[in-house]
Design an enzyme around this catalytic site. Structure first.
Site, PDB file in Angstrom:
ATOM      1  N   ALA A 217     -44.702  21.653 -58.730  1.00 36.68           N
ATOM      2  CA  ALA A 217     -43.650  20.799 -59.416  1.00 36.68           C
ATOM      3  C   ALA A 217     -44.029  19.538 -60.062  1.00 36.68           C
ATOM      4  O   ALA A 217     -44.899  18.672 -59.743  1.00 36.68           O
ATOM      5  CB  ALA A 217     -42.570  20.400 -58.515  1.00 36.68           C
ATOM      6  N   GLY A 219     -44.610  21.408 -62.754  1.00 34.74           N
ATOM      7  CA  GLY A 219     -44.982  22.623 -63.580  1.00 34.74           C
ATOM      8  C   GLY A 219     -46.298  22.184 -64.414  1.00 34.74           C
ATOM      9  O   GLY A 219     -46.612  23.185 -65.292  1.00 34.74           O
ATOM     10  N   LYS A 301     -57.606  12.079 -54.212  1.00 35.85           N
ATOM     11  CA  LYS A 301     -57.178  10.841 -54.379  1.00 35.85           C
ATOM     12  C   LYS A 301     -57.894   9.586 -53.696  1.00 35.85           C
ATOM     13  O   LYS A 301     -58.341  10.178 -52.443  1.00 35.85           O
ATOM     14  CB  LYS A 301     -55.445  10.720 -53.993  1.00 35.85           C
TER      15      LYS A 301
END
Length: 347
Positions: A217, A219, A301
């Site tokens: 999400a 997307g 990250k």
């Protein structure tokens, strides 16, 4: 001076300096890094610059956007005549196939963009008159770079077209299309462009292939894959943009992407989840070890401190736990922030 000049993201000069120092030591070439934080570049001073450049392939360098061999460093250039000292420094050099006049991508370097543009227009005919530049760009000839560090300070360097970034400043100019679900789409676009050769892209990203996007999400990465006509299982408890689902190539599973696994092997798995980098490296290694995917692109990250150490640790952890013979490449992309993007593919 003799050495390499490499461009990087502003603020990541210590990481690039540490990487160049470690890699040079590994191949047995002595040298030292010259840089300051926020310069946007690193000078690695060494006597065997050409040999080091040959052993440090651009695609294998993580924090370098561009890799160049230094010809000369010019200081105290007269702003009224910058061309004469440059021609003198290049006297006797082989002919170049192209000229790029650049500046660091930094707060101090960006104001030099206008000078770089205008000076390139003036220098180009002077180089041709001196027999130092071909009439038209020639990819088979080395490329000359003039990097202005200040109005009176420039580094002259040379690039091998086959072993350097093919974009000025090492930055691909990608446009965010209006239909892109998020800016993160640019990260995967750049990863496919930077980490894969054109031949690898043609062979490994084909219509009809199947992929999973973990933590998909809204997307962005899924959308990039569907534009290559790849079928995507998008795994996220959050919603996807409606137009991504309307492609007919996407199955949205509302599940935790970190724990989901496919029923059958996939061509690709991509992942841009915000998680601890070591945890991500271990999970990505599980996907490869278990044969759930043939190829993967994922982001790590990085912490605020000791980012080079964490990078090496995570990549070593991934390769050890994957237990497969892999080609692994990693880059801090232009569209990355405090992170690197990793590609792993079967040999």
């Amino acid at each position: 001076m003799s050495g390499l000049v490499c461009y990087c993201r502003q603020g990541f000069e210590p990481e690039l300096a540490a990487e160049l120092s470690a890699r040079a030591a590994f191949v047995g070439i002595a040298g030292y890094a010259r840089t300051q934080r926020n310069d946007g570049y690193v000078l690695f001073v060494c006597d065997e610059a050409a040999q080091l450049a040959a052993k440090l392939q651009w695609r294998e360098l993580i924090f370098a956007r561009q890799k160049l061999v230094v010809i000369a460093e010019l200081k105290g250039i007269d702003p009224k005549d910058r061309i004469t000292p440059i021609l003198a420094a290049l006297d006797g050099h082989q002919r170049f196939g192209d000229l790029w006049v650049e500046h660091p991508d930094s707060d101090a370097g960006k104001p030099l963009a206008g000078l770089a543009r205008s000076f390139g227009n003036a220098l180009r005919p002077a180089l041709r008159k001196a027999g130092l530049l071909t009439d038209k760009p020639q990819l088979r000839q080395p490329r000359l770079h003039v990097c202005f560090l200040d109005g009176d300070h420039a580094v002259l360097a040379v690039a091998d077209n086959a072993d350097s970034a093919p974009w000025p400043l090492g930055i691909p100019r990608l446009k965010l299309l209006p239909e892109a679900p998020s800016r993160s789409a640019l990260k995967l676009d750049e990863a496919l462009l930077t980490l894969l050769t054109p031949e690898e892209r043609d062979a490994l990203v084909k219509p009809g292939m199947r992929a999973a996007d973990l933590g998909a999400a809204p997307g962005g990465w899924t959308w990039v894959l569907t534009r290559q006509h790849v079928h995507v299982t998008s795994v996220d408890n959050g919603p996807l943009r409606e137009h991504v689902l309307e492609t007919g190539l996407v199955e949205h599973l509302r599940a935790d992407g970190f724990h989901w696994k496919p029923a059958q092997p996939l061509d690709w798995m991509v992942c841009d989840m915000v998680e601890q980098p070591r945890r991500v490296a271990e999970r990505m290694a599980t996907w490869v070890r278990e044969g759930w995917c043939r190829n993967t692109i994922f982001n790590l990250k990085l912490p605020m401190k000791k980012r080079w150490d964490e990078t090496r640790l995570c990549l070593d952890l991934f390769e050890q736990q994957a237990e497969k013979s892999l080609i692994v490449r990693a880059k801090q992309l232009y569209h990355d922030r405090e992170e690197i993007t990793v590609l792993a593919m079967r040999e």
